[in-house]
Design an enzyme around this catalytic site. Structure first.
Site, PDB file in Angstrom:
ATOM      1  N   LYS A 182       0.847  -1.201   0.000  1.00 40.05           N
ATOM      2  CA  LYS A 182       0.000   0.000   0.000  1.00 40.05           C
ATOM      3  C   LYS A 182       0.881   1.249   0.000  1.00 40.05           C
ATOM      4  CE  LYS A 182      -0.466  -0.366   5.001  1.00 40.05           C
ATOM      5  NZ  LYS A 182      -0.987   0.466   6.038  1.00 40.05           N
ATOM      6  N   TYR A 206      17.982  30.040   7.888  1.00 41.42           N
ATOM      7  CA  TYR A 206      16.713  30.654   8.306  1.00 41.42           C
ATOM      8  C   TYR A 206      16.576  30.669   9.823  1.00 41.42           C
ATOM      9  CZ  TYR A 206      14.641  30.506   3.614  1.00 41.42           C
ATOM     10  OH  TYR A 206      14.350  30.714   2.282  1.00 41.42           O
TER      11      TYR A 206
HETATM   12  C1  PLP Z   1      -3.794  -4.476   8.471  1.00 41.08           C
HETATM   13  C2  PLP Z   1      -2.316  -4.310   8.295  1.00 41.08           C
HETATM   14  N1  PLP Z   1      -1.545  -5.401   8.240  1.00 41.08           N
HETATM   15  C3  PLP Z   1      -0.211  -5.306   8.091  1.00 41.08           C
HETATM   16  C4  PLP Z   1       0.409  -4.080   7.997  1.00 41.08           C
HETATM   17  C5  PLP Z   1       1.917  -4.019   7.860  1.00 41.08           C
HETATM   18  O1  PLP Z   1       2.483  -3.461   9.019  1.00 41.08           O
HETATM   19  P1  PLP Z   1       4.053  -3.269   9.147  1.00 41.08           P
HETATM   20  O2  PLP Z   1       4.443  -2.311   8.089  1.00 41.08           O
HETATM   21  O3  PLP Z   1       4.233  -2.704  10.512  1.00 41.08           O
HETATM   22  O4  PLP Z   1       4.659  -4.609   8.957  1.00 41.08           O
HETATM   23  C6  PLP Z   1      -0.351  -2.917   8.045  1.00 41.08           C
HETATM   24  C7  PLP Z   1       0.292  -1.610   7.976  1.00 41.08           C
HETATM   25  O5  PLP Z   1      -0.125  -0.606   8.435  1.00 41.08           O
HETATM   26  C8  PLP Z   1      -1.759  -3.033   8.209  1.00 41.08           C
HETATM   27  O6  PLP Z   1      -2.545  -1.950   8.278  1.00 41.08           O
END
Ligand code: PLP
Length: 355
Positions: free
Chosen positions: A34, A251
């Site tokens: 994602k 800055y």
């Molecule tokens: C439902 C779910 N599973 C797995 C993950 C993966 O988590 P991580 O990146 O901490 O391994 C996420 C990430 O936010 C998630 O929302």
């Protein structure tokens, strides 16, 4: 030409996927891609994750983006459908959806997708998404009667803090529900959970951050966990000045030199995604760590070159993270986590894929 760049190492990503397999040899792997593969670029990440059993995205458009690249791996949409139309579309592009709320259940019962797999999400204590355990039992009965395959899933709120009491509460709630719904496939673990609770790997693990070579733990570095950084953020030195002691830099005149200082200007700023709020961070030049001084500006930042053992030259390479400096160190100096730095990178640094 400005040479701020993001280097993406496919071998490191494959290595980290292999690490997941070493930790959880008996589980299927849902590789989380994602948010543009945690900011690493979807097309790049998919090419290195072909051995993953499925790909995890947050919402539908991200699944469409994967299919648009010609990828046919199974996809799990962890927030599920946002509308009946999306639910119907899921049958067309072959995604598996989460059901975490009643209206998604209604869509699934209203428009049955024969034999589809549903990730039934129970809220065990995170209190973000998920049905209550009671709702989950009813939903499971209805979905099974409609012919769906189920994977029961939940998400940890504090897997990165192994001793936090909420972990055990979530585990107990989940395993009790699992026992009530047997036989059923199940999934609990994100990266932090994968690395510390082998007994909870179960049918599916869901690694995200560890695939990209960043540590989910504040007290363990990625190197200690034998994870390799997939991304390096690099640029070059574009100006140098000798300035006196007692002179302010940048800055807000926030930094005052305490000695005659060899100042370097680096082509990287918050407009590239390097956090403006970093405090006491370093960069690496010629393999040596040197401090950032003064405020980060949009396109540039300033460093103290005085203590470099080899004399620097204009156009010398500057490593912002990856290699000698981990993204987790910079994240800590910015009061945040590697996840955020990866996903906040702007499109300004040019992406290059390395092998
Ligand atoms: C439902 C779910 N599973 C797995 C993950 C993966 O988590 P991580 O990146 O901490 O391994 C996420 C990430 O936010 C998630 O929302």
């Amino acid at each position: 030409m400005r040479d701020a760049r993001v280097l993406l190492n496919a071998k490191a990503l494959t290595h980290n996927l292999h690490r997941v397999r070493e930790y959880a040899p008996h589980s299927h792997v849902l590789a989380m891609v994602k948010a543009d593969a945690y900011g690493h670029g979807l097309a790049f990440a998919l090419s290195a994750l072909q051995d993953a059993d499925a790909l995890g995205v947050a919402f539908f458009q991200e699944a469409r983006d994967i299919r648009a690249l010609g990828n046919t791996q199974p996809i799990v949409v962890i927030e599920g459908a946002f509308s009946l139309e999306e639910w119907i579309e899921s049958s067309k592009i072959g995604t598996q959806c989460a059901i975490h709320q009643e209206r998604q259940l209604e869509w699934a019962l209203q428009h049955i997708i024969p034999n589809a797999t549903i990730w039934l999400k129970v809220n065990t204590g995170m209190n973000r998404l998920g049905l209550t355990p009671e709702q989950t039992i009813t939903a499971a009965e209805q979905l099974r009667a409609a012919g769906y395959q189920l994977i029961l899933t939940t998400h940890f709120a504090n897997a990165d803090e192994p001793d936090h009491p909420i972990n055990q509460q979530q585990i107990d709630t989940f395993l009790t529900l699992k026992a009530q719904l047997e036989p059923i496939q199940v999934s609990m673990c994100n990266s932090a959970a994968i690395m510390q609770w082998p007994e909870l790997h179960l049918d599916w693990v869901r690694p995200g951050i560890m695939l990209y070579g960043s540590s989910p733990f504040a007290d363990h570095t990625a190197q200690q966990l034998n994870l390799q950084p997939v991304m390096s953020l690099k640029t070059r030195l574009i100006a140098m000045h000798q300035i006196a002691a007692g002179v302010t830099v940048g800055y807000g005149a926030r930094y005052t030199t305490t000695r005659p200082t060899h100042l370097g200007v680096v082509a990287m700023g918050y407009g590239d995604g390097y956090p403006r709020v970093v405090d006491h961070a370093q960069v690496s030049i010629n393999g040596q760590l040197i401090p950032i001084i003064g405020r980060i500006s949009m396109d540039m930042l300033t460093v103290d070159l005085t203590d470099l053992s080899t004399s620097p030259n204009l156009d010398d390479e500057v490593v912002m993270w990856g290699g000698e400096i981990s993204v987790d160190q910079i994240a800590a100096a910015a009061g945040t986590i590697g996840y955020e730095l990866f996903t906040r990178l702007s499109m300004r640094p040019v992406r290059y894929i390395t092998q």
